[in-house]
Design a protein around this motif. Structure first.
Motif, PDB file in Angstrom:
ATOM      1  N   PRO A 124      55.088   7.543  33.600  1.00 27.33           N
ATOM      2  CA  PRO A 124      53.986   6.623  33.208  1.00 27.33           C
ATOM      3  C   PRO A 124      53.493   5.911  34.723  1.00 27.33           C
ATOM      4  O   PRO A 124      52.611   5.314  34.727  1.00 27.33           O
TER       5      PRO A 124
ATOM      6  N   VAL B 228      48.339   4.517  31.173  1.00 24.65           N
ATOM      7  CA  VAL B 228      47.702   4.915  32.550  1.00 24.65           C
ATOM      8  C   VAL B 228      46.225   4.424  32.556  1.00 24.65           C
ATOM      9  O   VAL B 228      45.842   4.216  33.633  1.00 24.65           O
ATOM     10  N   ARG B 229      45.426   4.710  31.541  1.00 21.71           N
ATOM     11  CA  ARG B 229      43.972   4.175  31.624  1.00 21.71           C
ATOM     12  C   ARG B 229      43.564   2.823  31.148  1.00 21.71           C
ATOM     13  O   ARG B 229      42.554   2.592  30.923  1.00 21.71           O
TER      14      ARG B 229
ATOM     15  N   ARG C 277      53.519   7.388  37.480  1.00 16.10           N
ATOM     16  CA  ARG C 277      52.636   8.267  38.201  1.00 16.10           C
ATOM     17  C   ARG C 277      51.612   8.765  37.587  1.00 16.10           C
ATOM     18  O   ARG C 277      51.761   9.914  36.819  1.00 16.10           O
ATOM     19  N   PRO C 278      50.388   8.135  37.537  1.00 14.37           N
ATOM     20  CA  PRO C 278      49.209   9.036  36.915  1.00 14.37           C
ATOM     21  C   PRO C 278      49.105  10.656  37.092  1.00 14.37           C
ATOM     22  O   PRO C 278      48.662  11.277  36.291  1.00 14.37           O
TER      23      PRO C 278
ATOM     24  N   TYR D 278      49.561   7.703  27.402  1.00 13.69           N
ATOM     25  CA  TYR D 278      48.591   7.973  28.419  1.00 13.69           C
ATOM     26  C   TYR D 278      47.303   7.149  28.553  1.00 13.69           C
ATOM     27  O   TYR D 278      47.039   6.375  29.571  1.00 13.69           O
TER      28      TYR D 278
ATOM     29  N   THR E  75      38.710   8.240  33.754  1.00 17.71           N
ATOM     30  CA  THR E  75      38.906   6.851  34.422  1.00 17.71           C
ATOM     31  C   THR E  75      38.534   5.624  33.623  1.00 17.71           C
ATOM     32  O   THR E  75      38.910   4.632  34.213  1.00 17.71           O
TER      33      THR E  75
ATOM     34  N   PHE F 199      50.357  13.039  34.502  1.00 15.97           N
ATOM     35  CA  PHE F 199      49.563  13.167  33.440  1.00 15.97           C
ATOM     36  C   PHE F 199      48.340  14.069  33.520  1.00 15.97           C
ATOM     37  O   PHE F 199      48.082  14.926  32.718  1.00 15.97           O
ATOM     38  N   THR F 200      48.024  14.220  34.745  1.00 17.08           N
ATOM     39  CA  THR F 200      46.897  15.162  35.327  1.00 17.08           C
ATOM     40  C   THR F 200      47.562  16.533  35.080  1.00 17.08           C
ATOM     41  O   THR F 200      46.939  17.426  34.822  1.00 17.08           O
TER      42      THR F 200
END
Length: 464
Positions: free
Chosen positions: A157, A36-37, A159-160, A32, A93, A163-164
């Motif tokens: 990965p 993603v970040r 689709r952020p 993540y 973010t 993870f939310t």
């Protein structure tokens, strides 16, 4: 008793649901933050360090809070803080927000663990305590396993938002833990009046450090957590993929084998450990893990045979699971028998502190050894650590009272802390003997006497 059983069921349910929520995020946290970040691997490592450091900062204050305020409000507060940390991670973010979320998550979990352990002790008797801790460990692994499987079906990965969803589920489960545990009616700790209250209050860490039996247990526990838990996601995984050439998917199978051994075998192992001295169980754990690391070494030698290498790594994880199952009904009850009733939270927090330190040192050691390519010395070091667990376990057995070593089951009568004056005041307080004779567990040595007079066997020193 009915109320106590209901409270224990609530505690175990909340624990299982919390582990289920953590299973959604724990296996995917590194992916993540890096994919993603857009954090570097170094920043991801720093995030894990922040998790550990936050726990280390909070734990010295958690124990006294449990003993003064009770474990229930501490567990609820920890669940709220951990939930806030998980939500912050899911909505982060930038790197700064990720670090803040990690700090909150680490601090919250650090408060939850010793609080739940204290609640379990208060809701059980000496006869039922080992089973309760074994079930807690089983539910933890089952929840993590199921959560991880479902999380693996959700995560993507690319689709952020996926993870939310995972972090939202973990946040919800932490809040459920707080709600379920917060409504549990846990028996209060014994009250100390007058001079006994003066002797008991403020003893804190000084009392614990003078308790030689507890210090020995902390040393052995540090070695235990370093040798096994500190290597799972770091050195062992690196050895399996880089030296034994195991595929990531097969590594997932090995982790599943570890969970399966714990979930399916815990109650069987409980029957075995209930007939053995706790020091003997700890020593046996070291031997099992010694074999596990020897099998790991073999896997590196047969890496050209993909099937054989996979089988040996899976066997390693399964053997580590056997050792974990041996310790689950052993360490928690042992801490409870070593601790005065009014300092139980402090002793549980100390055990958690030792665990955090060892689990921080374990990956650091693995990173140093693996980073330099010293895989052989790395595995050899863990073999030595396993053997040392056995040696220390055997030596510790001679320093424990029958109650502390699980040979006798202590009465549930509240203990008193006598006040000492003069030269004796510097020595740790001892626990007044209960009026009832302890109950003898099935002994592993037939040479021991079948009965022990109440006053001869009952004294349980708080410091040996």
């Amino acid at each position: 008793m009915v109320a106590t059983n209901t409270a224990l069921r609530r505690i175990q349910l909340g624990n299982a649901l919390s582990a289920f929520g953590s299973g959604f995020t724990v296996p995917f946290l590194f992916v993540y933050v890096t994919r993603v970040r857009d954090m570097t691997a170094g920043q991801a490592g720093l995030m894990f360090s922040v998790l550990a450091v936050a726990a280390l900062v909070v734990l010295p204050f958690v124990g006294p809070a449990i003993d003064r305020r009770g474990p229930r409000p501490v567990a609820v507060a920890g669940a709220v803080v951990a939930g806030a940390g998980s939500l912050t991670l899911g909505l982060a973010t930038d790197a700064t927000t990720v670090m803040l979320g990690a700090a909150l998550l680490g601090a919250g979990i650090a408060a939850i663990q010793p609080a739940l352990a204290t609640m379990i002790v208060r809701c059980t008797t000496a006869m039922t305590r080992a089973r309760a801790f074994a079930l807690q460990f089983t539910f933890n692994n089952l929840g993590l396993g199921i959560g991880g499987l479902i999380g693996g079906l959700i995560v993507d990965p690319s689709r952020p938002a996926s993870f939310t969803v995972l972090f939202a589920m973990e946040t919800a489960m932490f809040l459920v833990l707080g709600a379920v545990v917060g409504t549990a009616r846990v028996p209060a700790a014994p009250k100390f009046e007058g001079a006994h209250a003066a002797a008991g209050s403020g003893a804190g860490w000084r009392h614990l450090l003078r308790n030689k039996a507890m210090v020995r247990l902390c040393v052995v526990s540090a070695l235990i957590f370093f040798t096994c838990y500190g290597q799972f996601e770091s050195g062992l995984a690196a050895f399996a993929t880089e030296v034994s050439h195991i595929s990531p998917s097969m590594l997932g199978v090995a982790l599943a084998a570890n969970t399966a051994v714990i979930v399916l075998g815990q109650l069987t192992v409980l029957k075995i450990t209930s007939r053995r001295r706790r020091s003997t169980v700890i020593a046996a754990t070291g031997l099992v893990w010694l074999v596990a690391w020897m099998v790991t070494a073999v896997s590196g030698l047969v890496h050209s045979n993909a099937v054989l290498a996979a089988v040996t790594i899976i066997t390693t994880y399964a053997l580590l699971g056997v050792g974990e199952s041996l310790l689950a009904p052993t360490l928690g009850p042992m801490v409870a028998d070593l601790a005065p009733a009014h300092l139980l939270g402090q002793y549980n927090a100390a055990q958690s502190l030792v665990k955090q330190l060892a689990m921080a040192a374990g990956p650091a050691f693995a990173g140093l050894m693996v980073g330099s390519g010293a895989y052989g010395p790395y595995v050899a070091s863990l073999m030595v650590c396993s053997l040392l667990v056995t040696v220390l376990g055997v030596r510790m057995g001679g320093k424990l009272s029958p109650v502390q070593n699980g040979v006798l089951v202590a009465s549930s009568v509240p203990v008193e802390i006598p006040v000492k004056t003069g030269p004796e005041a510097a020595s740790p307080p001892t626990v007044q003997a209960p009026d009832q004779a302890p109950v003898r567990r099935p002994a592993e040595s037939p040479a021991e006497p079948a009965e022990v007079p109440a006053r001869a066997a009952a004294p349980v020193p708080a410091a040996v």
